[in-house]
Design an enzyme around this catalytic site. Structure first.
Site, mmCIF file in Angstrom:
data_model
loop_
_atom_site.group_PDB
_atom_site.id
_atom_site.type_symbol
_atom_site.label_atom_id
_atom_site.label_comp_id
_atom_site.label_asym_id
_atom_site.label_seq_id
_atom_site.Cartn_x
_atom_site.Cartn_y
_atom_site.Cartn_z
ATOM 1 N N LYS A 99 0.841 -1.216 0.000
ATOM 2 C CA LYS A 99 0.000 0.000 0.000
ATOM 3 C C LYS A 99 0.867 1.254 0.000
ATOM 4 C CE LYS A 99 -2.180 -1.114 3.801
ATOM 5 N NZ LYS A 99 -1.519 -2.401 4.103
ATOM 6 N N ARG A 155 -10.014 1.291 8.788
ATOM 7 C CA ARG A 155 -9.477 -0.033 9.060
ATOM 8 C C ARG A 155 -10.466 -0.905 9.814
ATOM 9 N NH1 ARG A 155 -3.736 0.422 8.738
ATOM 10 N NH2 ARG A 155 -2.718 -1.500 9.320
ATOM 11 N N ARG A 208 11.459 -5.825 4.543
ATOM 12 C CA ARG A 208 11.206 -4.380 4.376
ATOM 13 C C ARG A 208 12.239 -3.525 5.121
ATOM 14 N NH1 ARG A 208 5.501 -2.122 5.305
ATOM 15 N NH2 ARG A 208 5.557 -3.535 7.079
ATOM 16 N N ARG A 266 11.029 -1.885 10.838
ATOM 17 C CA ARG A 266 9.972 -1.452 11.740
ATOM 18 C C ARG A 266 9.842 -2.388 12.938
ATOM 19 N NH1 ARG A 266 4.841 -0.041 8.052
ATOM 20 N NH2 ARG A 266 3.827 -1.261 9.670
ATOM 21 N N ARG A 274 -1.024 -8.875 13.308
ATOM 22 C CA ARG A 274 -1.551 -7.857 12.375
ATOM 23 C C ARG A 274 -2.387 -8.492 11.272
ATOM 24 N NH1 ARG A 274 3.870 -5.268 10.780
ATOM 25 N NH2 ARG A 274 2.661 -4.282 9.128
HETATM 26 P P1 AP5 Z 1 4.764 -1.662 1.819
HETATM 27 O O1 AP5 Z 1 4.461 -0.771 0.665
HETATM 28 O O2 AP5 Z 1 5.526 -1.108 2.964
HETATM 29 O O3 AP5 Z 1 3.434 -2.414 2.310
HETATM 30 P P2 AP5 Z 1 2.149 -1.869 3.101
HETATM 31 O O4 AP5 Z 1 0.951 -2.511 2.507
HETATM 32 O O5 AP5 Z 1 2.179 -0.371 3.175
HETATM 33 O O6 AP5 Z 1 2.441 -2.551 4.480
HETATM 34 P P3 AP5 Z 1 2.296 -2.033 5.984
HETATM 35 O O7 AP5 Z 1 2.908 -3.132 6.825
HETATM 36 O O8 AP5 Z 1 2.858 -0.658 6.151
HETATM 37 O O9 AP5 Z 1 0.787 -2.029 6.170
HETATM 38 P P4 AP5 Z 1 0.040 -1.992 7.490
HETATM 39 O O10 AP5 Z 1 -1.349 -1.727 7.026
HETATM 40 O O11 AP5 Z 1 0.228 -3.184 8.348
HETATM 41 O O12 AP5 Z 1 0.798 -0.857 8.305
HETATM 42 P P5 AP5 Z 1 0.409 0.616 8.745
HETATM 43 O O13 AP5 Z 1 1.632 1.410 8.741
HETATM 44 O O14 AP5 Z 1 -0.788 1.089 8.006
HETATM 45 O O15 AP5 Z 1 5.549 -2.939 1.206
HETATM 46 C C1 AP5 Z 1 6.019 -3.975 2.050
HETATM 47 C C2 AP5 Z 1 7.378 -4.483 1.519
HETATM 48 O O16 AP5 Z 1 7.168 -5.110 0.244
HETATM 49 C C3 AP5 Z 1 8.428 -3.385 1.272
HETATM 50 O O17 AP5 Z 1 9.676 -3.868 1.631
HETATM 51 C C4 AP5 Z 1 8.365 -3.131 -0.252
HETATM 52 O O18 AP5 Z 1 9.603 -2.719 -0.767
HETATM 53 C C5 AP5 Z 1 7.979 -4.515 -0.764
HETATM 54 N N1 AP5 Z 1 7.152 -4.465 -1.984
HETATM 55 C C6 AP5 Z 1 6.130 -3.613 -2.263
HETATM 56 N N2 AP5 Z 1 5.604 -3.894 -3.474
HETATM 57 C C7 AP5 Z 1 6.300 -4.969 -3.951
HETATM 58 C C8 AP5 Z 1 6.223 -5.731 -5.167
HETATM 59 N N3 AP5 Z 1 5.313 -5.454 -6.115
HETATM 60 N N4 AP5 Z 1 7.085 -6.773 -5.333
HETATM 61 C C9 AP5 Z 1 8.011 -7.056 -4.359
HETATM 62 N N5 AP5 Z 1 8.137 -6.359 -3.190
HETATM 63 C C10 AP5 Z 1 7.285 -5.327 -3.003
HETATM 64 O O19 AP5 Z 1 -0.095 0.351 10.243
HETATM 65 C C11 AP5 Z 1 0.803 -0.029 11.263
HETATM 66 C C12 AP5 Z 1 0.075 -0.049 12.600
HETATM 67 O O20 AP5 Z 1 -0.432 1.290 12.895
HETATM 68 C C13 AP5 Z 1 -1.161 -0.943 12.680
HETATM 69 O O21 AP5 Z 1 -0.829 -2.280 13.002
HETATM 70 C C14 AP5 Z 1 -1.967 -0.244 13.792
HETATM 71 O O22 AP5 Z 1 -1.460 -0.567 15.053
HETATM 72 C C15 AP5 Z 1 -1.688 1.233 13.529
HETATM 73 N N6 AP5 Z 1 -2.710 1.845 12.644
HETATM 74 C C16 AP5 Z 1 -2.499 2.396 11.418
HETATM 75 N N7 AP5 Z 1 -3.643 2.853 10.892
HETATM 76 C C17 AP5 Z 1 -4.614 2.592 11.812
HETATM 77 C C18 AP5 Z 1 -6.018 2.810 11.837
HETATM 78 N N8 AP5 Z 1 -6.674 3.366 10.816
HETATM 79 N N9 AP5 Z 1 -6.707 2.411 12.937
HETATM 80 C C19 AP5 Z 1 -6.075 1.849 13.983
HETATM 81 N N10 AP5 Z 1 -4.752 1.593 14.016
HETATM 82 C C20 AP5 Z 1 -4.023 1.963 12.934
#
Ligand code: AP5
Ligand code: ZN
Length: 217
Positions: free
Chosen positions: A13, A88, A127, A161, A172
Site C-alpha cells: 500500500k 481499518r 522491508r 519497523r 496484524r
Molecule cells: P509496503 O508498501 O511497505 O506495504 P504496506 O501494505 O504499506 O504494508 P504495511 O505493513 O505498512 O501495512 P500496514 O497496514 O500493516 O501498516 P500501517 O503502517 O498502516 O511494502 C512492504 C514491503 O514489500 C516493502 O519492503 C516493499 O519494498 C515490498 N514491496 C512492495 N511492493 C512490492 C512488489 N510489487 N514486489 C516485491 N516487493 C514489493 O499500520 C501499522 C500499525 O499502525 C497498525 O498495526 C496499527 O497498530 C496502527 N494503525 C495504522 N492505521 C490505523 C487505523 N486506521 N486504525 C487503527 N490503528 C491503525
C-alpha cells in the site's frame, strides 16, 4: 479524486501510494505514517499509539478518527486524497462517510490490493524503511538499496519497523482478517470496490492500479 487503498499488511500500500498520489496529484494520507511520526517526536498521541502498534493491534478509534479527520481537513478534502491504512474497521468507515457527507463530498473508489499471505510475510520480513521520508520504502531482496542501510533517494538511514517482528506480523494479519476485511463488503455494497492483484513488479502493479481507477472514474 478521493480513494481508499486497502489490503493486508505488506501488500504494498505504502509503495503504491507514493506513485499513485504523484500520478493523480493528490496527497497521500497514511495513518500508520502519522502514528510513526508522532512516535519519533515522542508526542502524547505517539506514546499512546506505540503500545497498540507494538502489539499489532489497532489504535483505538477515538484517537485514530480525530487524527485522520484533522489530516484530511488540512489537505483540503475537496482537492482529493489517497487514504492508506484508514479506514481499518467498520466504525472508521462509517466515521469517514459521515465526515465526507458533512463536507458534501463522496469517495470515488476503493482499491483493494490482493496478495497471498506467504508473499506478504516475505515482503514484510525484508522491508527497510527510510527514517527521513516514509515514502522511501525498500526491500532487502526485491528492491535493495545500492548501499546497505542507506536510502538511495535521500541518503537517510534505513531501519526495520518494530512491528515487523514475526509474532507481531501474525497478529496484524489476524486483525486484518477480523476487523479490516469487513469494510471491503461494506464498500462493495456501495459499488466502490476495485480489486487488483498486487503481485509482480512495483511498476506493473502501479499500471494495473491506474488502469483500474481510470475505469472507475
Ligand atoms: P509496503 O508498501 O511497505 O506495504 P504496506 O501494505 O504499506 O504494508 P504495511 O505493513 O505498512 O501495512 P500496514 O497496514 O500493516 O501498516 P500501517 O503502517 O498502516 O511494502 C512492504 C514491503 O514489500 C516493502 O519492503 C516493499 O519494498 C515490498 N514491496 C512492495 N511492493 C512490492 C512488489 N510489487 N514486489 C516485491 N516487493 C514489493 O499500520 C501499522 C500499525 O499502525 C497498525 O498495526 C496499527 O497498530 C496502527 N494503525 C495504522 N492505521 C490505523 C487505523 N486506521 N486504525 C487503527 N490503528 C491503525
Ligand atoms: Zn529516504
Amino acid at each position: 479524486m478521493r480513494i481508499v487503498l486497502v489490503g493486508p499488511p505488506g501488500a504494498g500500500k505504502g509503495t503504491q501510494a507514493a506513485y499513485l498520489a504523484k500520478n493523480l496529484a493528490i496527497p497521500h494520507i497514511s495513518t500508520g505514517d502519522l502514528f510513526r511520526a508522532n512516535i519519533s517526536q515522542d508526542t502524547p498521541l505517539g506514546r499512546k499509539a506505540q503500545e497498540y502498534m507494538r502489539a499489532g493491534q489497532l489504535v483505538p478509534d477515538e484517537v485514530t478518527i480525530g487524527m485522520a479527520k484533522d489530516r484530511m481537513q488540512q489537505s483540503d478534502a475537496e482537492g482529493g486524497f489517497l487514504l492508506d491504512g484508514f479506514p481499518r474497521n467498520l466504525a472508521q468507515a462509517e466515521a469517514l462517510d459521515e465526515f465526507l457527507k458533512g463536507e458534501g463530498l463522496r469517495l470515488d473508489g476503493v482499491l483493494d490490493l490482493e496478495v497471498p499471505e506467504d508473499e506478504v510475510v516475505k515482503r514484510i520480513a525484508g522491508r527497510r524503511m527510510c527514517r527521513k521520508d516514509s515514502s522511501h520504502i525498500f526491500h532487502a531482496i526485491y528492491n535493495p538499496p545500492k548501499t546497505e542501510g542507506v536510502c538511495d533517494t535521500c541518503g537517510g538511514e534505513l531501519y526495520q519497523r518494530e512491528d515487523d517482528r514475526e509474532d507481531t506480523v501474525r497478529k496484524r494479519l489476524e486483525v486484518y482478517h477480523t476487523e479490516t476485511e469487513p469494510i471491503i463488503d461494506y464498500y462493495k455494497a456501495q459499488g466502490l470496490v476495485v480489486t487488483i492483484s498486487a503481485l509482480g513488479k512495483v511498476g506493473e502493479v502501479t499500471e494495473r492500479a491506474m488502469a483500474a481507477l481510470e475505469r472507475e472514474s
